[in-house]
Design a protein around this motif. Structure first.
Motif, PDB file in Angstrom:
ATOM      1  N   GLY A  99      14.634  14.631 -11.820  1.00 11.68           N
ATOM      2  CA  GLY A  99      15.710  15.578 -12.034  1.00 11.68           C
ATOM      3  C   GLY A  99      16.860  14.951 -12.795  1.00 11.68           C
ATOM      4  O   GLY A  99      16.854  13.767 -13.125  1.00 11.68           O
ATOM      5  N   ILE A 100      17.860  15.755 -13.055  1.00 10.43           N
ATOM      6  CA  ILE A 100      19.011  15.292 -13.818  1.00 10.43           C
ATOM      7  C   ILE A 100      19.796  14.260 -13.028  1.00 10.43           C
ATOM      8  O   ILE A 100      19.909  14.339 -11.806  1.00 10.43           O
ATOM      9  N   GLN A 101      20.314  13.265 -13.730  1.00  3.42           N
ATOM     10  CA  GLN A 101      21.109  12.210 -13.106  1.00  3.42           C
ATOM     11  C   GLN A 101      22.573  12.391 -13.507  1.00  3.42           C
ATOM     12  O   GLN A 101      22.871  12.721 -14.659  1.00  3.42           O
ATOM     13  N   VAL A 102      23.472  12.160 -12.548  1.00  4.69           N
ATOM     14  CA  VAL A 102      24.910  12.294 -12.795  1.00  4.69           C
ATOM     15  C   VAL A 102      25.600  11.026 -12.316  1.00  4.69           C
ATOM     16  O   VAL A 102      25.442  10.645 -11.160  1.00  4.69           O
ATOM     17  N   GLU A 103      26.321  10.396 -13.208  1.00  5.06           N
ATOM     18  CA  GLU A 103      27.045   9.173 -12.861  1.00  5.06           C
ATOM     19  C   GLU A 103      28.534   9.367 -13.106  1.00  5.06           C
ATOM     20  O   GLU A 103      28.923   9.863 -14.167  1.00  5.06           O
ATOM     21  N   GLN A 104      29.335   8.954 -12.133  1.00  2.00           N
ATOM     22  CA  GLN A 104      30.780   9.069 -12.269  1.00  2.00           C
ATOM     23  C   GLN A 104      31.429   7.686 -12.228  1.00  2.00           C
ATOM     24  O   GLN A 104      30.970   6.800 -11.519  1.00  2.00           O
ATOM     25  N   SER A 105      32.497   7.548 -12.985  1.00  2.00           N
ATOM     26  CA  SER A 105      33.231   6.293 -12.981  1.00  2.00           C
ATOM     27  C   SER A 105      34.720   6.574 -13.171  1.00  2.00           C
ATOM     28  O   SER A 105      35.089   7.583 -13.786  1.00  2.00           O
TER      29      SER A 105
ATOM     30  N   ASN B 247      28.967  11.133 -16.651  1.00  2.00           N
ATOM     31  CA  ASN B 247      27.842  11.082 -17.582  1.00  2.00           C
ATOM     32  C   ASN B 247      26.649  11.790 -16.952  1.00  2.00           C
ATOM     33  O   ASN B 247      26.391  11.628 -15.750  1.00  2.00           O
ATOM     34  N   PHE B 248      25.908  12.547 -17.762  1.00  2.00           N
ATOM     35  CA  PHE B 248      24.729  13.237 -17.244  1.00  2.00           C
ATOM     36  C   PHE B 248      23.565  13.047 -18.200  1.00  2.00           C
ATOM     37  O   PHE B 248      23.749  12.809 -19.392  1.00  2.00           O
TER      38      PHE B 248
END
Lengths: 114, 112
Positions: free
Chosen positions: B1-7, B24-25
């Motif tokens: 599935g889709i990956q979501v990264e936050q910083s 970022n997705f």
């Protein structure tokens, strides 16, 4: 204009028991989604109901089931509770054909399994 | 599935400072929302922004869909801005549904 409401706000159960959580969507909305948020994590999608049918499901076991009523309100049922089911359960509502799909969240039900 | 990264995962600011949160997705999206979760757990809608730029008071957001990222700007931060900020997306691959996948969040603390 009432927002998304959930009941109860808090709940304590013991392992093996069953629980039912309730959600009323924002006025005018027809789609309800349920999410589980464990401590320190982002919410995880459980399932979504539209026209009284489950339309999408996340990676949750069959112990998690739901229902949507003709007035669009919804229930989340969890059977055979495990300690790991302790979490904040969030309900979100949206209008399926709105073109924006913006989801609005309720205040959540905090479930503790002892 | 889709990956979501936050910083960043954590951010401490002095009151009045400005900040930028990033999301970022991994796939094309048809929904992207920014939320603020208050200490009581309530997720407050900030923006629905699958593309473009929006502003609401001291907050603004920009999503560059072709490059698969979104930015949330907080200007003149206040102590009431403290909490966790989540980015959530729905992949175009889900076929008409609106399953939101959340990032891990940015914990913001604004100090006097």
């Amino acid at each position: 204009d009432a927002g998304v409401t959930q009941s109860p706000t808090h709940l304590i159960k013991t392992r093996g028991q069953q629980v039912t959580l309730r959600c009323s969507p924002k006025s005018g909305h027809d789609t309800v989604s349920w999410y589980q948020q464990a401590l320190g994590q982002g919410p995880q999608f459980i399932f979504q109901y539209y026209e009284e049918e489950e339309r999408q499901r996340g990676n949750f076991p069959d112990r998690f089931s739901g229902h949507q009523y003709p007035n669009y309100s919804s229930e989340l049922n969890v059977n055979a509770l495990l300690l790991g089911d302790s979490a904040l359960y969030l309900c979100a509502s949206s209008l399926r054909l709105a073109g924006t799909d913006t989801q609005y969240f309720g205040p959540g039900t905090r479930l503790t399994v002892l | 599935g889709i990956q979501v990264e936050q910083s960043p995962p954590d951010l401490i600011l002095q009151e009045g400072a400005n900040s930028t949160l990033r999301c970022n997705f991994s796939d094309s999206v048809n929904n992207l929302q920014w939320f603020h979760q208050n200490p009581w757990g309530q997720l407050i809608n900030l923006f629905y922004i699958p593309s473009g730029t929006k502003q609401n008071g001291r907050l603004s957001a920009t999503t560059v869909a072709t490059e698969r990222y979104s930015l949330l700007y907080i200007s003149s931060s206040q102590t009431t801005d403290s909490g966790v900020y989540f980015c959530a997306v729905a992949s175009k691959l889900t076929g008409g549904g609106n399953k939101l996948t959340f990032g891990t969040g940015t914990q913001l603390k604004v100090e006097l």
